[in-house]
Scaffold this motif. Structure first.
Motif, PDB file in Angstrom:
ATOM      1  N   THR A   1      -6.205  -4.933  -7.341  1.00  0.00           N
ATOM      2  CA  THR A   1      -6.077  -3.717  -6.536  1.00  0.00           C
ATOM      3  C   THR A   1      -7.163  -3.670  -5.482  1.00  0.00           C
ATOM      4  OG1 THR A   1      -7.283  -2.623  -8.281  1.00  0.00           O
ATOM      5  CG2 THR A   1      -4.933  -2.167  -8.139  1.00  0.00           C
ATOM      6  N   ALA A   2      -6.824  -3.093  -4.353  1.00  0.00           N
ATOM      7  CA  ALA A   2      -7.782  -2.970  -3.258  1.00  0.00           C
ATOM      8  C   ALA A   2      -8.067  -1.503  -3.012  1.00  0.00           C
ATOM      9  CB  ALA A   2      -7.216  -3.610  -1.999  1.00  0.00           C
ATOM     10  N   THR A   3      -9.037  -1.230  -2.189  1.00  0.00           N
ATOM     11  CA  THR A   3      -9.386   0.166  -1.889  1.00  0.00           C
ATOM     12  C   THR A   3      -9.718   0.303  -0.411  1.00  0.00           C
ATOM     13  OG1 THR A   3     -11.562  -0.439  -2.665  1.00  0.00           O
ATOM     14  CG2 THR A   3     -10.252   0.976  -4.092  1.00  0.00           C
ATOM     15  N   ILE A   4      -8.710   0.412   0.402  1.00  0.00           N
ATOM     16  CA  ILE A   4      -8.967   0.663   1.826  1.00  0.00           C
ATOM     17  C   ILE A   4      -9.166   2.154   2.034  1.00  0.00           C
ATOM     18  CG2 ILE A   4      -8.193   0.332   4.183  1.00  0.00           C
ATOM     19  CD1 ILE A   4      -6.224  -1.697   3.202  1.00  0.00           C
ATOM     20  N   GLY A   5      -8.166   2.911   1.630  1.00  0.00           N
ATOM     21  CA  GLY A   5      -8.294   4.353   1.766  1.00  0.00           C
ATOM     22  C   GLY A   5      -8.755   4.879   0.436  1.00  0.00           C
ATOM     23  N   ARG A   6     -10.036   4.709   0.144  1.00  0.00           N
ATOM     24  CA  ARG A   6     -10.488   5.016  -1.211  1.00  0.00           C
ATOM     25  C   ARG A   6     -10.543   6.518  -1.462  1.00  0.00           C
ATOM     26  NH1 ARG A   6     -16.667   3.774   0.264  1.00  0.00           N
ATOM     27  NH2 ARG A   6     -17.243   3.957  -1.897  1.00  0.00           N
TER      28      ARG A   6
ATOM     29  N   VAL B   1       0.867  -1.175   0.000  1.00  0.00           N
ATOM     30  CA  VAL B   1       0.000   0.000   0.000  1.00  0.00           C
ATOM     31  C   VAL B   1       0.902   1.222   0.000  1.00  0.00           C
ATOM     32  CG1 VAL B   1      -1.790   1.266   1.212  1.00  0.00           C
ATOM     33  CG2 VAL B   1      -1.769  -1.212   1.287  1.00  0.00           C
TER      34      VAL B   1
ATOM     35  N   GLN C   1      -9.419  12.442   3.266  1.00  0.00           N
ATOM     36  CA  GLN C   1      -9.454  10.999   3.183  1.00  0.00           C
ATOM     37  C   GLN C   1      -8.065  10.500   2.895  1.00  0.00           C
ATOM     38  OE1 GLN C   1     -12.598  10.113   0.517  1.00  0.00           O
ATOM     39  NE2 GLN C   1     -13.908   9.436   2.151  1.00  0.00           N
ATOM     40  N   ILE C   2      -7.817   9.298   3.413  1.00  0.00           N
ATOM     41  CA  ILE C   2      -6.504   8.739   3.215  1.00  0.00           C
ATOM     42  C   ILE C   2      -6.385   8.343   1.753  1.00  0.00           C
ATOM     43  CG2 ILE C   2      -4.939   6.956   3.999  1.00  0.00           C
ATOM     44  CD1 ILE C   2      -5.811   8.802   6.226  1.00  0.00           C
ATOM     45  N   GLY C   3      -5.380   8.864   1.103  1.00  0.00           N
ATOM     46  CA  GLY C   3      -5.176   8.506  -0.294  1.00  0.00           C
ATOM     47  C   GLY C   3      -4.095   7.457  -0.402  1.00  0.00           C
TER      48      GLY C   3
ATOM     49  N   GLU D   1      -3.142   0.603  -3.697  1.00  0.00           N
ATOM     50  CA  GLU D   1      -2.953  -0.710  -3.086  1.00  0.00           C
ATOM     51  C   GLU D   1      -2.916  -1.789  -4.161  1.00  0.00           C
ATOM     52  OE1 GLU D   1      -6.358  -0.571  -0.476  1.00  0.00           O
ATOM     53  OE2 GLU D   1      -5.902   1.541  -0.305  1.00  0.00           O
TER      54      GLU D   1
END
Lengths: 274, 104, 157
Positions: free
Chosen positions: C128-133, C70, C140-142, C145
């Motif tokens: 790809t994932a989206t935790i901090g989308r 990430v 918002q956390i950018g 991932e």
């Protein structure tokens, strides 16, 4: 099948432009766009203001006045009437029914609202020391009406908000960025309006009392705690020292006399003044 | 349990298919991680907390899938795929699915 | 001094901007150096997206290997991307982040495979994932991932 390992030398997925160069281009472009929007807004607002009749203005003023808890103040009203009598006969201000209101607030300020409404904050009234100073404050606000600044400020503020929301979305970080930049442009613009209102105020004050005494007293007292000049670059009002200098220049140029001021009469003095 | 993401288990022969097995997990990061990530957002770099979160949830999804496969009496899962989705903000859904088989 | 206090917002913004730029580009340079070095070390380990087939008796063991990374954006890049949103076009500031995340994830997967003694990884897939989308939205956390996974093959011999 044979596997031959290869190490890549060039990274095609990443642009080689230096980020600072990119930044420079975009900031330049943004400034250009903002400037364009600002000029267009100015033209449209000025056009719209010229077309707005006083009747509609009065209606807007009623709405704006609701934002303040105010009382009609007869002594202040009387001061204003005295000033109005000295207006030239062809002044556009004769269309208005001026009303002065006193609002309880610590703020040292007075506002010109659409429809001929002037709101004076009690904080300002406590600071004022002579009749002439008070007349200068009221005359300054009348200057805003004469130049229709009260509508212009409102129109531009509204225009900026609407334009940025339309261009960049309602609450994105981009529109926040652009609108704050535009608003500081606007502040710069409003400094010019304040200076113009000062000049109008000085002329009216001199007509009223026959001399320009007390015109700069108020700013002079504020000059000491106003802070550095550079901090005023983006402020909505010019630095007090700059206002004094401009006023004094005008006094010299028009050869206004400078006589002693009249002490503040008791009827406008606030009861809670220590 | 043998896991692969190809059709077969290389080197072994599949003798029995059991059908699809899946494991999923939704995991949220805690406030502390979020705070650290917020700081990291200023200076860039890897978000270790998030990487760990991603790893943990992947392992958990795989473990759940493995449990399902074991229930079926399989000893391998082939053709495994991972998928992610964002169910809620700040939470990661990790989803693993594959075919449970028995190899020699 | 007073002018700094008067325009505190602007000062903070500029400070963060400069901090973001210096540390962000430092971190990026260091990361790329490490990526290139480790890629060279693991160059012999073959990674392919094909399935491949193996004659009986050649493969000793096969196992799923995976790696994830990430990568966070920095303040400077975020502003640059925000500006980019006005003009459109390539968001160059994010290109390197995506690149780093993918390569790092693949590297970690390769390292895991290498530890198990594998000679190759077949059927590699990226996800790809989206935790901090919503990397571009305020507060918002950018982050970018990436997950890489594949089947590690340990040969007989």
């Amino acid at each position: 099948m044979k596997f031959t390992p290869k190490q890549l030398q060039k990274n095609v997925n990443v642009s080689t432009t230096h980020p600072l160069v990119e930044l420079l281009w975009m900031v330049g472009g943004l400034t250009f766009i903002i400037g364009l929007v600002f000029i267009l807004l100015g033209i449209t607002t000025d056009w719209a203001i010229a077309k707005t009749p006083v009747r509609i203005e009065t209606w807007i003023g009623k709405l704006a006045l609701k934002e303040f808890t105010t009382n009609n103040n007869p002594p202040l009203q009387q001061r204003l009437q005295e000033l109005l009598e000295h207006l030239p006969a062809d002044s556009p201000l004769h269309q208005y029914q001026f009303q002065v209101y006193l609002a309880a607030s610590e703020e040292v300020n007075a506002i010109a609202l659409p429809g001929g409404n002037i709101v004076v904050f009690s904080g300002l009234l406590q600071e004022v020391e002579s009749e002439n100073e008070l007349a200068m404050v009221l005359a300054h606000e009348l200057g805003h009406f004469a130049h229709r600044d009260h509508l212009r400020g409102l129109g531009r503020g509204l225009g900026i908000t609407v334009a940025t929301a339309m261009l960049f979305g309602e609450s994105s970080s981009t529109s926040g960025l652009v609108s704050s930049a535009l608003l500081s442009f606007n502040n710069r613009y409003s400094q010019r309006q304040e200076a113009a209102a000062d000049r109008f105020g000085l002329d009216l004050l001199t007509k009223r009392y026959g001399h320009a005494g007390g015109a700069t007293d108020f700013f002079a007292r504020h000059n000491a705690d106003a802070g550095a000049k550079t901090a005023y670059i983006l402020a909505s009002h010019p630095h007090p020292q700059a206002r004094i200098t401009a006023l004094e220049q005008q006094i010299t140029a028009k050869q206004y006399k400078n006589e002693t001021t009249e002490a503040l009469r008791d009827d406008v003095k606030l009861e809670d003044k220590e | 349990m043998i896991m692969t993401n190809v059709n077969t288990v290389p080197g072994k022969k599949i003798v029995e298919h059991f059908g699809i097995v899946q494991g999923s997990t939704v995991r949220a990061k805690h406030v502390g991680r979020d705070f650290m990530a917020g700081l990291k957002n200023l200076v860039g770099g890897e978000l270790k907390g998030y990487t760990e979160l991603l790893q943990d949830s992947r392992q958990e999804a795989m473990k759940r899938m493995e449990d399902q496969a074991r229930q079926m009496g399989a000893n391998a899962v082939v053709n495994i795929r991972f998928a992610t989705s964002s169910v809620a903000q700040g939470a990661a859904e990790l989803f693993a699915y594959g075919t449970a088989v028995r190899v020699e | 001094m007073e002018i700094l206090l008067e325009n505190l917002n602007l000062v903070i913004f500029l400070l963060l901007f400069i901090i973001g730029y210096t540390f962000g580009s430092l971190a990026e340079k260091r990361h790329y150096r490490s990526i290139i070095q480790r890629e060279a070390e693991l160059l012999k380990l073959a990674v392919v997206t094909a399935e491949g087939s193996f004659p009986a008796g050649q493969v000793k063991e096969s196992a799923l290997v995976s790696g994830s990374a990430v990568i966070s954006i920095d303040y400077f890049k975020r502003i640059l991307a925000t500006l980019r949103n006005i003009f459109g076009g390539r968001v160059k500031s994010y290109e390197s982040l995506v690149d780093r995340a993918r390569r790092e994830a693949i590297l970690r997967m390769k390292e895991q495979a290498h530890k198990q003694g594998a000679k190759m990884v077949i059927n590699m897939r990226l996800e790809t994932a989206t935790i901090g989308r919503n990397a571009n939205q305020k507060k918002q956390i950018g982050s970018i991932e990436a997950i890489a996974y594949g089947t590690a093959i340990v040969m007989n011999k």
